[in-house]
Design an enzyme around this catalytic site. Structure first.
Site, short mmCIF file in Angstrom:
data_model
loop_
_atom_site.label_atom_id
_atom_site.label_comp_id
_atom_site.label_asym_id
_atom_site.label_seq_id
_atom_site.Cartn_x
_atom_site.Cartn_y
_atom_site.Cartn_z
CB THR A 290 5.44 2.32 0.10
OG1 THR A 290 4.84 1.18 -0.51
CG2 THR A 290 6.76 2.65 -0.57
CB ALA A 291 5.49 6.72 2.92
N GLY B 217 0.82 -1.20 0.00
CA GLY B 217 0.00 0.00 0.00
C GLY B 217 0.86 1.25 0.00
CB CYS B 218 0.11 4.69 -1.05
SG CYS B 218 -1.54 4.89 -0.34
CE1 TYR B 219 -1.42 8.16 4.20
CE2 TYR B 219 -3.27 6.69 3.89
CZ TYR B 219 -2.77 7.97 4.00
OH TYR B 219 -3.62 9.04 3.93
#
Lengths: 342, 342, 342, 342
Positions: free
Chosen positions: B147-148, B143-145
């Site tokens: 990854t960061a 997911g995007c969150y």
């Protein structure tokens, strides 16, 4: 590899040139200069260019094949002669080599520093001047508004579709105003706001008028169209949408008009005549121009909507397109990126 | 050429996959499916993809080597088995193959359609699982969150820099919420507004916790860190900035911390440990993650700021990075674009 | 009518004061000064204030009952003594009269021009200091971040709900950075972007810490909480959302916590303890602060989300609230406007 | 106190009516209805209206003096008769009572539910129809684009300054499209984007044409002007800027034109003929319309730039202005708020 210099890499068009050229397979950027930022590393000014990092130097010393001048008016013309003497070709992002009539230049910009170079300069819009560009040494890279405006009306003028009284109502993102601080680009002034400006005359008006006159005359007409040009600033970073209006000359169907546009742009690698109204975001980050002509039947008017990314087709992308032409490379090289959406 | 299928090209991650893959030198997209938009041409849905136009078909029929599933949870797992049977490898953009613990999956997403596939799936974060990805058949693209968030804290946990009580306060652009209409993504509701959401528990929390536990355990620790995760929606389209907080475990200088991060990411093609606070726009449109660790001396806390483009490194770019790994291609192929600025 | 002067009406807080005061039923603005814009009409600087037009004068000459100082630090303290001598009360928008400890002030702002006035100044947050404000002559109007941060944590600290190790992760619109040009407020740099800043220490940190220590001690505790404060800039003009984190001290239910907050703010005209997560746009253009406390059960942490309009409750609205208190008027007079949505 | 009902308070114009009326000194809102949200409290739908909270009821039962209909076309006309029978006056926010020619209405909107009421309806633009409004029972409150467009051109047409071939190129924020979900209002589609729409004919075109014909005929001319109207969607929430173009009829100086405009609007409480180009943010949140006429000397064209807040003067503010007129109250009552800037 073609050795390229970028004069004034620290503005937005300079940085955009570097972004594109750093991935261009036939180019090596051998020099990138700055003014107040000379002495820094590029990534200190633009962290986004970290993987194209280099020293920002005060001036080009090494020979280069092509020099991009990303300077303000006057400074560009002054920077050109020594570079030309080294044999470099010049692609200039300012207005200094765009207006072929010295008197018009001086009316808008004041005294030209190197008027003797004007007759050698070519207006760098490939869709109108490809052959001259390929043979040129000094390319006056078009302004952002002119690129969108000229591409929207040139086919109609050349084909005699409209009468020569034109209106272009243009809407631009804020990056076109550059990186220099000014109240008009201050976030809280621009955000959630739209403003008409340049109402007493915008410097891009004569540039648009010059090229539309050429299109008009190529169609066998005499004289030159009149042009009202009103730019507007809207709260976004990139993109220009131009809405052009002109009365039809005679009876035209929308199919005939679209055919004329498609013929005009038949072999263009970056212009698309689209069949639904385009948005600036359809071309974001790319070198495309989407053009959408239609007829307002209530009033027998031609309306043309065109969109570009002002920093790509409206500035640095078009400059690389010109580099490719000047150097005999495939015209699309380094410019294949598809638009980003959303 | 590697034959690739995109299942559900009509969402934002599907379109972003197409944008990248259309310019990937070793890939041929042989099929792109849609659901309600099947039967249309791609350019009718995304005019930006005009030059990658094709039919949107209802289902993949032709064999492909790799299939990207850009579907919602449950639909992905259901779509996987027939594709696996044809020999295709799966890179799944949903959560269906990210959580290795079935019980955790079912707590957040309900019954898993194909629980038997879970043990074969690999979490597709190359920085933590490169070897497994290269050998994998089913990649659960992060997911995007996550990854960061994971990239910001994994080095600190593995190196034992912090105590295992973590807070991640994340700020995201709206494209992460997808193309499906909802009031939370309605322009007038989001513009000029910032909102904390998912306060009762966001589905990305267990995914982050799972991977941070792995990093913690790789550092020789037992147990798993606790994690408070609070996402915020901010008025922009792309980008995630995660601000992570954790108490230092023992005495650390910022130089020691930065060294640990640089060591951890020494050979990573897309992660950069930067020396000034990063902004999301520094990585816009690229597959980079910029990470900036620092110490709040007043409170002996580690703070880490990380940024990604949620649709690239946070979704489709990372998926292509996984494609490259799965297919034995250079990891950066097709992902060389530098960030767009401004 | 109360005669009011505004010193430096040409910044954003000055203009916002004028907007509110021009419609305040018991106030007459007798003077509005500027620096570089002195000599102009107000509508030349702010066309929005056309119907409150007046001369911008270089300095207050006529006596006034209350003077608002909308000046930078240092300039405010220097402007105060002559106005105090005429008998005017001072409501200062800068940091010059906010920090009661001279040493702390000088650590962040350098030498104080009028340290003798500091002991006479009152911190102008009515929710914590109403009585002192009503009796005060010099009001240090709180900063925008401190208003949102203090209101979010003071009830928890006073009630002993949390341990005194605090984190405030704040997100602000750009107008808080003022009207002075700087690259950090340049549209193309801020738009579609989010940035963490002040990571080495932001000037609002000591102000928040001072007031949270007061709340902590009012609860019968000794010492002072530690505080990590990280502000972020997000692409919008107005609004601050603060997300505060602290470990629970003992066992608390969310109902108990909400009761403590509701009790604390029971008689407050502008603070609302809300039962759904607030967005900044819920209070846009108003003097409200919405506060939303909750418990993260996974980690036994208190999370508090609070929102204000940084130019109203975070600056000029709160200053008018203080004017009302100082002058014995109803506290809400001139501030009844409901929030604008959307 | 005047008893007011709001039918369909849950759209943006309904909520804006409530925001204004809740602070109107002579009004008591006795009923506010909703459709799918009936049964909820108002603050559940609009937390910003927390301090004007009330039940959202399914239908008006109690008698009211004035009923605002904030419904879609057709639903408004259907809701009017029973309310009229109770003696209530109607201020309708839809298009149902704006077009006096039934045939024109039916061309754009289909069958009119209550054609018999049309002859009794008054077009609610006070600057053109104040007397009729004061005597009216059914007020068709103008559309947002029409308000900005008509106010920009009516003085020129009535004074015979221009020839009757008109172009209005309008730019609007997204709130004008309402709260109903649609892809065209989805954040990621609109943000960083500008779009021309309604190119085949926008429903506001006949409304503008109708009123400009009235202005034209009041000037003693026969026939009606032709009108090209092109709206554009820009990435902001509130505000409309209209740029109008028409050829001068004869020789006019800009001073003469400005005098004609100032005379036309001499006694108007909300229209200002300004002397610098206006921005939408100059009137944000207020009931003002700023109008700026100028002459393009190159082409002998009149250009007029006008700005409004589409939800205030373009909808709910103007509706309250009409309420004041209908009820014999001071025209500006409840509408004194100055614009918010920035």
């Amino acid at each position: 590899m073609i050795r390229v210099g970028i004069v004034n890499v620290t503005g937005y068009t300079g940085a955009e040139l570097m972004r594109i050229l750093a991935r261009h397979p036939e180019v090596k950027v051998t020099a990138a200069t700055g003014r107040s930022d000379a002495g820094k590393r590029l990534r200190q000014v633009f962290p986004s260019l970290r993987d194209a990092d280099r020293d920002i130097i005060p001036a080009i010393v090494e020979d280069c094949d092509v020099a991009f001048l990303a300077l303000p008016a006057h400074a560009s013309a002054e920077a050109a002669p020594p570079l030309l003497q080294t044999g470099a070709k010049i692609i200039d992002m300012s207005a200094d080599f765009r207006l072929s009539d010295l008197a018009v230049y001086e009316q808008w910009y004041g005294t030209h520093p190197t008027p003797g170079l004007l007759p050698k300069a070519v207006y760098g819009l490939p869709e109108l001047h490809r052959g001259e560009i390929m043979a040129g040494n000094i390319i006056g890279n078009p302004g952002c508004y002119p690129t969108a405006s000229i591409l929207s009306l040139a086919p109609a003028l050349q084909a005699g579709i409209v009468k020569p009284r034109l209106i272009v109502d243009a809407k631009s993102g804020v990056s076109g105003a550059g990186r220099t601080l000014k109240l008009e680009s201050h976030f809280s002034e621009v955000d959630e706001n739209v403003t008409a400006y340049g109402l007493d005359g915008h410097r891009h008006q004569p540039e648009i008028a010059q090229e539309l006159a050429i299109a008009w005359q190529r169609g066998g007409h005499s004289g030159a169209p009149s042009l009202t040009f009103v730019p507007h600033l809207i709260p976004m970073t990139r993109g220009i949408l131009a809405t052009a209006y002109a009365d039809l000359d005679g009876s035209w169907t929308v199919e005939q008009v679209r055919d004329a546009y498609k013929t005009f742009y038949a072999n263009e690698p970056f212009v698309r005549v689209v069949d639904t109204p385009p948005s600036t975001k359809h071309v974001w980050g790319s070198n495309y121009c989407f053009v959408y002509p239609l007829i307002d039947k209530r009033t027998d008017r031609l309306i043309v909507v065109s969109v570009i990314d002002n920093l790509v087709k409206g500035a640095s992308g078009q400059a690389v397109q010109n580099l490719n032409l000047v150097c005999g490379l495939p015209e699309t090289m380094g410019l294949e990126t598809l638009p980003f959406y959303p």
